[in-house]
Design a protein around this motif. Sequence first.
Motif, PDB file in Angstrom:
ATOM      1  N   SER A 158     -10.711  -1.471   1.332  1.00  0.00           N
ATOM      2  CA  SER A 158     -10.893  -0.533   2.453  1.00  0.00           C
ATOM      3  C   SER A 158     -12.071   0.079   2.363  1.00  0.00           C
ATOM      4  CB  SER A 158      -9.775   0.569   2.226  1.00  0.00           C
ATOM      5  OG  SER A 158      -9.532   1.223   3.335  1.00  0.00           O
ATOM      6  N   ASP A 159     -12.652   0.232   1.175  1.00  0.00           N
ATOM      7  CA  ASP A 159     -14.051   0.632   0.866  1.00  0.00           C
ATOM      8  C   ASP A 159     -15.000  -0.157   1.513  1.00  0.00           C
ATOM      9  OD1 ASP A 159     -13.298   2.792  -0.458  1.00  0.00           O
ATOM     10  OD2 ASP A 159     -13.954   2.048  -2.537  1.00  0.00           O
TER      11      ASP A 159
ATOM     12  N   VAL B 171     -15.240   8.049   5.954  1.00  0.00           N
ATOM     13  CA  VAL B 171     -14.919   6.727   7.054  1.00  0.00           C
ATOM     14  C   VAL B 171     -13.334   6.254   6.653  1.00  0.00           C
ATOM     15  CG1 VAL B 171     -15.915   4.434   7.625  1.00  0.00           C
ATOM     16  CG2 VAL B 171     -17.290   6.079   7.111  1.00  0.00           C
ATOM     17  N   ARG B 172     -12.996   6.116   5.447  1.00  0.00           N
ATOM     18  CA  ARG B 172     -11.690   5.574   5.142  1.00  0.00           C
ATOM     19  C   ARG B 172     -10.503   6.599   5.970  1.00  0.00           C
ATOM     20  NH1 ARG B 172     -10.294   3.259  -0.515  1.00  0.00           N
ATOM     21  NH2 ARG B 172      -8.603   3.666   0.473  1.00  0.00           N
TER      22      ARG B 172
ATOM     23  N   ILE C 131     -18.097   7.246   2.206  1.00  0.00           N
ATOM     24  CA  ILE C 131     -16.994   6.207   2.337  1.00  0.00           C
ATOM     25  C   ILE C 131     -15.920   6.743   2.493  1.00  0.00           C
ATOM     26  CG2 ILE C 131     -15.994   4.380   0.921  1.00  0.00           C
ATOM     27  CD1 ILE C 131     -18.349   3.232   1.486  1.00  0.00           C
TER      28      ILE C 131
ATOM     29  N   ASP D 249      -7.612  -1.375  -1.995  1.00  0.00           N
ATOM     30  CA  ASP D 249      -8.417  -0.270  -2.102  1.00  0.00           C
ATOM     31  C   ASP D 249      -9.781  -0.570  -1.918  1.00  0.00           C
ATOM     32  OD1 ASP D 249      -7.919   2.538  -2.285  1.00  0.00           O
ATOM     33  OD2 ASP D 249      -9.163   2.472  -4.172  1.00  0.00           O
TER      34      ASP D 249
ATOM     35  N   ASN E 260     -10.740   5.867   9.661  1.00  0.00           N
ATOM     36  CA  ASN E 260      -9.997   4.597   9.708  1.00  0.00           C
ATOM     37  C   ASN E 260      -8.620   5.147   9.882  1.00  0.00           C
ATOM     38  OD1 ASN E 260     -12.620   3.508   9.704  1.00  0.00           O
ATOM     39  ND2 ASN E 260     -12.401   2.456   7.969  1.00  0.00           N
TER      40      ASN E 260
ATOM     41  N   TRP F 195       0.922  -1.280   0.210  1.00  0.00           N
ATOM     42  CA  TRP F 195       0.099  -0.014   0.019  1.00  0.00           C
ATOM     43  C   TRP F 195       0.874   1.069  -0.049  1.00  0.00           C
ATOM     44  CZ3 TRP F 195      -4.766   1.039  -1.332  1.00  0.00           C
ATOM     45  CH2 TRP F 195      -5.317   2.309  -0.817  1.00  0.00           C
TER      46      TRP F 195
ATOM     47  N   LEU G 164     -14.708  -2.158   4.061  1.00  0.00           N
ATOM     48  CA  LEU G 164     -14.786  -2.058   5.509  1.00  0.00           C
ATOM     49  C   LEU G 164     -15.541  -0.722   5.962  1.00  0.00           C
ATOM     50  CD1 LEU G 164     -13.825  -2.087   8.442  1.00  0.00           C
ATOM     51  CD2 LEU G 164     -11.613  -1.375   7.802  1.00  0.00           C
TER      52      LEU G 164
END
Lengths: 298, 298
Positions: free
Chosen positions: A108-109, B9-10, B6, A105, B13, A41, A111
């Motif tokens: 991550s969306d 939120v990312r 989204i 990626d 996180n 990442w 989640l």
Amino acid sequence: MDAGQIDQVRRFNRTVTERVGALHDHFLGRDRPIGEARLLWEIGEAGQEVRQLRERLGLDSGYISRLLRSLTDAGLVAVEPEPGDRRVRTVRLTEAGRAERTMLDDRSDELAGSLLRPLNAAQRARLVDAMGEVDRLLTAATVTLAAVDPDHADARHCLRSYFTELQERFEAGFDPARSLLPDAGELRPPYGLFLVARLHGEPVGCAGLKLPPGAPAEIKRMWVAPDARRLGLGRRFLSELEERAVRHGRDVLRLDTNKTLNAAKGLYEACGFREVPAFNDEPYAHHWFEKRIGRPPA
Amino acid sequence: MDAGQIDQVRRFNRTVTERVGALHDHFLGRDRPIGEARLLWEIGEAGQEVRQLRERLGLDSGYISRLLRSLTDAGLVAVEPEPGDRRVRTVRLTEAGRAERTMLDDRSDELAGSLLRPLNAAQRARLVDAMGEVDRLLTAATVTLAAVDPDHADARHCLRSYFTELQERFEAGFDPARSLLPDAGELRPPYGLFLVARLHGEPVGCAGLKLPPGAPAEIKRMWVAPDARRLGLGRRFLSELEERAVRHGRDVLRLDTNKTLNAAKGLYEACGFREVPAFNDEPYAHHWFEKRIGRPPA
DNA sequence: AGGATTCTCTGACTATGGTCAGAGAATGGA
DNA sequence: TCCATTCTCTGACCATAGTCAGAGAATCCT
């Protein structure tokens, strides 16, 4: 510090490490050790020097070397010596690596979605707002201010960005040659100083203070990177500079500003500055401000 | 779901796993592997059965056994067979274990403090507020509703708490014998149903629905544990029950409530109920509500 | 040119967190 | 009474994450 506040922070920590932290690792490392996933990442689309990666992730050089080897063997990255300095090696994602990164990626969306999904629309909106606020304030708390020489690379970076931005925002553009720019000497001791704000090591803002002998202190070239706005950084610069001006024996702090920077104007007023007649003939200024400092207003 | 949401939120996180997650493990596991620290924490003042710990932390029985062994060797816990069932073993903290746990507690405070310290008072207040909101909404998202028999242990637990609370809140106390209580048969299929809300496996609320043949559906015994309030759980019960009543072919939903439960009254109104004349002679009721359900209001 | 420095890699090692397949004791049910 | 089940423990594994001490190549500095 208030015990109730501490308690709330603790409850937050607990909820969030359970719900977000655990899921995060779970999602990210589904079919690859999370060390590798994180590294993949961090390499990013553009590629990176190995030493930068090491710095950024805080990993042992032996360890990172092995991780890279494993990613290379999997065909996800290519490591090559840097042409300029062949001790340094650079890492790039291969085609497959890019695909893998895209998948991370997406996860991550996913989640993020899984946190919102159980909520109704109103709750989602409130959660997202609150997350924004937490995000901003936690980020604000990690910004550091430091006095540097105005010729330092980070200072120059900020000043360049500052000028570019003025050029874009001023109706008639901005030509440094026409402005009353302090030369660097005026912003380094003993005639002044220059602060840089950094976030994760990257410069995200600057502010200069002129301390002309026997005259009011003056704030110049205050700038905050677009990414770092809404963190209260402007306010922090002002109070830091005020404190330093007091320490240098000044009891008045001045600044001038352009009318297109209206957010700035509000900030100055909120911080106790009041508008005064022009005290210089800066062609780009429309407003002049002043604040008595160093003792509580009578 | 909105892409902007989204994204926020990312970002959240990321910030939070970096700032809180990493620090959390660092603080907690300073001189003890974090597996052990977590276990020690989870045992709590009161002691626990080993199988409960296993369940709660989701660990392999072999693994937990070894962790406990290591804590026992360090003199922090004592493991003994449960007198009732000698296959089950219970863990208690020793004196030293309690001290160690207190230290973990202090560290948790320290961590919380370290997040707040760099901020000014106004920022702290905002951060704590926002954290509360995030905490509440993430928690709300993990609550599950399930239909159970009214004789189920969790259901009985909720009902007991419900009655106790009514007794405390009603001016004249509450005597179940005087109230128009549905007997359990009325709250199980086919004459009704009973929902329990659970958070981390613990029952935190309940709500019953009477479905008398050929008559309006009626909500009874809705209760939310004090710890689980402000999570939108009442609203969720109402919409879940409404949906189920519609599925059972009803087009009117009714309920009655006592005047001391004024928060409840506001909720019913916000959810589309309107006050109607008494439709029963429940001695403890002061307000009666009704809602047409199953199709959009004309 | 030559020594110091920088950067990466390798080999050897460790701790942690975790899984899996039984074994053994206690209990419950027919 | 005896078989199945429940619960915990043990031994044998394994992967991941990480540390440490050099070695070797390239570069920098004088």
